[in-house]
Design a protein around this motif. Structure first.
Motif, PDB file in Angstrom:
ATOM      1  N   CYS A  32      -9.065 -26.328  10.958  1.00  0.00           N
ATOM      2  CA  CYS A  32      -8.938 -27.469  10.036  1.00  0.00           C
ATOM      3  C   CYS A  32      -7.955 -28.506  10.568  1.00  0.00           C
ATOM      4  N   ALA A  33      -6.858 -28.052  11.171  1.00  0.00           N
ATOM      5  CA  ALA A  33      -5.906 -28.986  11.769  1.00  0.00           C
ATOM      6  C   ALA A  33      -6.568 -29.776  12.891  1.00  0.00           C
ATOM      7  N   ALA A  34      -7.338 -29.075  13.727  1.00  0.00           N
ATOM      8  CA  ALA A  34      -8.017 -29.743  14.838  1.00  0.00           C
ATOM      9  C   ALA A  34      -9.018 -30.776  14.324  1.00  0.00           C
ATOM     10  N   LEU A  35      -9.723 -30.458  13.259  1.00  0.00           N
ATOM     11  CA  LEU A  35     -10.693 -31.395  12.692  1.00  0.00           C
ATOM     12  C   LEU A  35     -10.002 -32.666  12.211  1.00  0.00           C
ATOM     13  N   HIS A  36      -8.914 -32.521  11.474  1.00  0.00           N
ATOM     14  CA  HIS A  36      -8.189 -33.697  10.985  1.00  0.00           C
ATOM     15  C   HIS A  36      -7.638 -34.526  12.148  1.00  0.00           C
ATOM     16  N   LEU A  37      -7.141 -33.871  13.180  1.00  0.00           N
ATOM     17  CA  LEU A  37      -6.593 -34.579  14.326  1.00  0.00           C
ATOM     18  C   LEU A  37      -7.672 -35.361  15.064  1.00  0.00           C
ATOM     19  N   ALA A  38      -8.814 -34.717  15.295  1.00  0.00           N
ATOM     20  CA  ALA A  38      -9.909 -35.392  15.995  1.00  0.00           C
ATOM     21  C   ALA A  38     -10.389 -36.610  15.209  1.00  0.00           C
ATOM     22  N   ARG A  39     -10.485 -36.456  13.892  1.00  0.00           N
ATOM     23  CA  ARG A  39     -10.934 -37.578  13.062  1.00  0.00           C
ATOM     24  C   ARG A  39      -9.874 -38.676  12.962  1.00  0.00           C
ATOM     25  N   ALA A  40      -8.627 -38.334  13.268  1.00  0.00           N
ATOM     26  CA  ALA A  40      -7.561 -39.335  13.272  1.00  0.00           C
ATOM     27  C   ALA A  40      -7.456 -40.048  14.620  1.00  0.00           C
ATOM     28  N   GLY A  41      -8.374 -39.742  15.531  1.00  0.00           N
ATOM     29  CA  GLY A  41      -8.394 -40.413  16.817  1.00  0.00           C
ATOM     30  C   GLY A  41      -7.578 -39.748  17.899  1.00  0.00           C
ATOM     31  N   GLN A  42      -7.077 -38.536  17.633  1.00  0.00           N
ATOM     32  CA  GLN A  42      -6.287 -37.812  18.622  1.00  0.00           C
ATOM     33  C   GLN A  42      -7.212 -36.995  19.536  1.00  0.00           C
ATOM     34  N   ALA A 168     -17.125 -21.662  11.047  1.00  0.00           N
ATOM     35  CA  ALA A 168     -18.135 -22.198  11.972  1.00  0.00           C
ATOM     36  C   ALA A 168     -18.464 -23.645  11.637  1.00  0.00           C
ATOM     37  N   ALA A 169     -18.555 -23.968  10.346  1.00  0.00           N
ATOM     38  CA  ALA A 169     -18.875 -25.334   9.933  1.00  0.00           C
ATOM     39  C   ALA A 169     -17.750 -26.289  10.307  1.00  0.00           C
ATOM     40  N   VAL A 170     -16.506 -25.890  10.073  1.00  0.00           N
ATOM     41  CA  VAL A 170     -15.366 -26.740  10.420  1.00  0.00           C
ATOM     42  C   VAL A 170     -15.325 -26.980  11.930  1.00  0.00           C
ATOM     43  N   GLN A 171     -15.537 -25.935  12.707  1.00  0.00           N
ATOM     44  CA  GLN A 171     -15.513 -26.086  14.163  1.00  0.00           C
ATOM     45  C   GLN A 171     -16.652 -26.979  14.651  1.00  0.00           C
ATOM     46  N   GLN A 172     -17.816 -26.888  14.003  1.00  0.00           N
ATOM     47  CA  GLN A 172     -18.932 -27.742  14.393  1.00  0.00           C
ATOM     48  C   GLN A 172     -18.637 -29.199  14.066  1.00  0.00           C
ATOM     49  N   LEU A 173     -18.025 -29.450  12.924  1.00  0.00           N
ATOM     50  CA  LEU A 173     -17.631 -30.814  12.568  1.00  0.00           C
ATOM     51  C   LEU A 173     -16.564 -31.335  13.527  1.00  0.00           C
ATOM     52  N   TYR A 174     -15.676 -30.459  13.936  1.00  0.00           N
ATOM     53  CA  TYR A 174     -14.628 -30.834  14.888  1.00  0.00           C
ATOM     54  C   TYR A 174     -15.237 -31.264  16.219  1.00  0.00           C
ATOM     55  N   ILE A 175     -16.166 -30.471  16.730  1.00  0.00           N
ATOM     56  CA  ILE A 175     -16.825 -30.821  17.991  1.00  0.00           C
ATOM     57  C   ILE A 175     -17.614 -32.117  17.835  1.00  0.00           C
ATOM     58  N   GLY A 176     -18.244 -32.282  16.667  1.00  0.00           N
ATOM     59  CA  GLY A 176     -18.978 -33.504  16.407  1.00  0.00           C
ATOM     60  C   GLY A 176     -18.088 -34.738  16.355  1.00  0.00           C
TER      61      GLY A 176
END
Length: 516
Positions: A32-42, A168-176
């Motif tokens: 979840c942390a990785a998902l928020h970071l990726a969506r924040a442009g990091q 799995a869903a969070v990780q898929q969204l993160y990769i996306g």
């Protein structure tokens, strides 16, 4: 066109990965942390030491309970509500069924009226309804044996999260979102170089990043200790048990029983994972780490749970199927069970609170004192000395809620470690010396349902943004000064402060001691 996968492959072939933020631990919190970071442009890399998915940590399994009834710090109420909203948003984005509505029955006894009031308030404050229910109705419908003196209500906000599917869903969204995930990448060392660059080192190479987010689950204690941060954490091996329904067609319900055995909690999930079986377990386990999968005999936990099922849930057959083991990382407080001391050379303990005693840094008193469970600190009783052979403290530990019961023949003595913390909440903070290292740990029993919010707050710490929620109660500062920071670099004893601004514009100071 170059792709993220190509860039990652090219970097891995050189043995050095580079990014803005590296997240260590691909459990639910780290993901979840990785998902928020990726969506924040990091530009983010998510690491895990095992092939993903795996069953070596704390996030695996079929289900987790989410609810609004708050039995912890009041700051959790808004966090739980926000997390529920975020899980529903993740479900919609993933286009999968990740959450099933399942009201949970909350049970306490009449002496716990204040706890009941707090739970009811937390549910109503978020706009959810409370359905009061009489114990006789519960017993008749669900084939239970709830004491007539119990207080009970259904939290209508509750539900069951499909745990493995959620991760799995969070990780898929993160990769996306452009994130990169590397599994089978164990971490040996985390350090910050003189130029401020964070380096994560492992057998497969290095990751160089501006910031590090540590979400190592049951490996948190060792990893943080290498960074000089000593936190009072315990890793418990918890059996996940399923119990056959005795009478076919009997309705089942999720419940949390905090009142039948005060200081001990039992929880159950409505029939779903395995047809004809109910997931029911004790909130506790035996001392053991995930690197030693055969460590920690959970038979004592099994027997305690069997006795509970036999006496209080007669609609289930008291012979469980143990599916797997999970690892809880908990704050070292009142989570203890039983161990034996071979040679208790001392006067017999009397049933008096003034007869508290010390045992190699522990406090002892008779466990048959009725008011004992109301005590929260060994400072509340007068201490005397008890002579115990040093070798008596060797052997396995089993942890339950309210202290360590030490048995000598038919005498039971309760032991509370004096280093215990004043709460049982998780830890969410940044390293007091290395500002670009943030971490979350000790979330077992709470973490899964609030993971999206914890991940977001970790993201905001990395980016230097104020928290969206009051996270002050979960700071590592509350453990100072007993947990000390030690550094391999020779340095004089220093006191430092780390201000963190909350949304209410309040500052907190993280004071501790650095030792060389």
């Amino acid at each position: 066109m170059r792709t993220v996968a190509y860039d990652l492959w090219k970097q891995m072939s050189s043995g050095v990965l580079r990014c803005d933020v590296v997240v260590v631990g691909a459990g639910v919190i780290g993901s979840c942390a990785a998902l928020h970071l990726a969506r924040a442009g990091q530009e983010t890399i998510l690491l895990d030491q095992f092939p993903v998915p795996h069953k070596r940590g704390s996030s695996h399994g079929l289900t987790r309970l989410t609810r609004q009834a708050n039995i912890g710090n009041t700051a959790l109420t808004s966090i739980m509500a926000d997390a529920n909203t975020q899980w529903r948003s993740i479900q919609a984005q993933a286009r999968q069924n990740l959450l099933r509505v399942s009201p949970v029955l909350m049970l306490v006894n009449k002496s716990q009226q204040s706890l009941m009031d707090n739970m009811v308030k937390s549910v109503k404050d978020q706009g959810f309804s409370v359905q009061w229910v009489d114990p006789a109705v519960i017993n008749a419908k669900y084939k239970m044996n709830v004491p007539s003196s119990s207080l009970a209500f259904f939290d209508q906000s509750a539900g069951l999260l499909m745990a493995d599917k959620c991760i799995a869903a969070v990780q898929q969204l993160y990769i996306g979102a452009g994130g990169r995930m590397v599994d089978e990448w164990p971490v040996d060392e985390v350090k910050v170089e003189p130029d401020g660059v964070a380096v994560v080192k492992g057998p497969r190479g290095l990751v160089r990043a501006s910031s590090v987010v540590l979400c190592p689950g049951p490996w948190a204690g060792n990893m943080l200790a290498k960074l000089g941060l000593q936190l009072p954490l315990r890793v418990l091996r918890v059996p996940v048990m399923y119990w056959p329904i005795k009478y076919k067609g009997t309705p089942t319900t999720s419940f949390m029983d905090l009142g039948t055995q005060p200081g001990h909690m039992f929880g159950a999930f409505a029939e779903m994972e395995y047809p004809g079986m109910v997931k029911l377990q004790y909130h506790g386990g035996v001392d053991g780490g995930p690197d030693n999968t055969d460590q920690g005999d959970t038979q004592s936990v099994l027997e305690r749970t069997k006795a509970y099922v036999k006496n209080h849930v007669p609609g289930l057959i008291p012979e469980p199927f143990v599916d797997h083991h999970c690892y809880y990382t908990v704050r070292h407080m009142h989570n203890c069970l039983t161990r034996r001391i071979p040679d208790l050379a001392s006067p017999s303990c009397e049933s008096s609170l003034c007869m508290g005693r010390t045992l190699h840094g522990h406090t002892l008193w008779p466990s048959n004192v009725p008011s004992l469970r109301t005590l929260r600190s060994p400072k509340e009783i007068k201490l005397h000395h008890l002579s115990i052979p040093k070798g008596a403290l060797e052997g396995p530990w089993v942890w339950f809620n309210n202290g360590l019961e030490v048995h000598k023949n038919n005498t039971s003595i309760l032991v509370l470690d004096e280093s215990c913390t004043p709460d049982e909440e998780f830890v969410l903070d940044r390293h007091p010396r290395h500002r670009n290292i943030v971490f979350a740990c000790g979330l077992s029993g709470t973490g899964f349902k609030i993971a999206p919010v914890v991940g977001e707050e970790l993201c905001r710490l990395v980016m230097g943004l104020p928290p969206l929620h009051d996270i002050h109660p979960f700071s590592a500062a509350r453990f100072a000064p007993k947990p000390t920071l030690t550094s391999k670099i020779a340095t004089p004893v220093t006191t430092f402060a780390t201000p963190v601004t909350t949304k209410r514009s309040q500052d907190r100071v993280f004071d501790s001691v650095l030792k060389s």
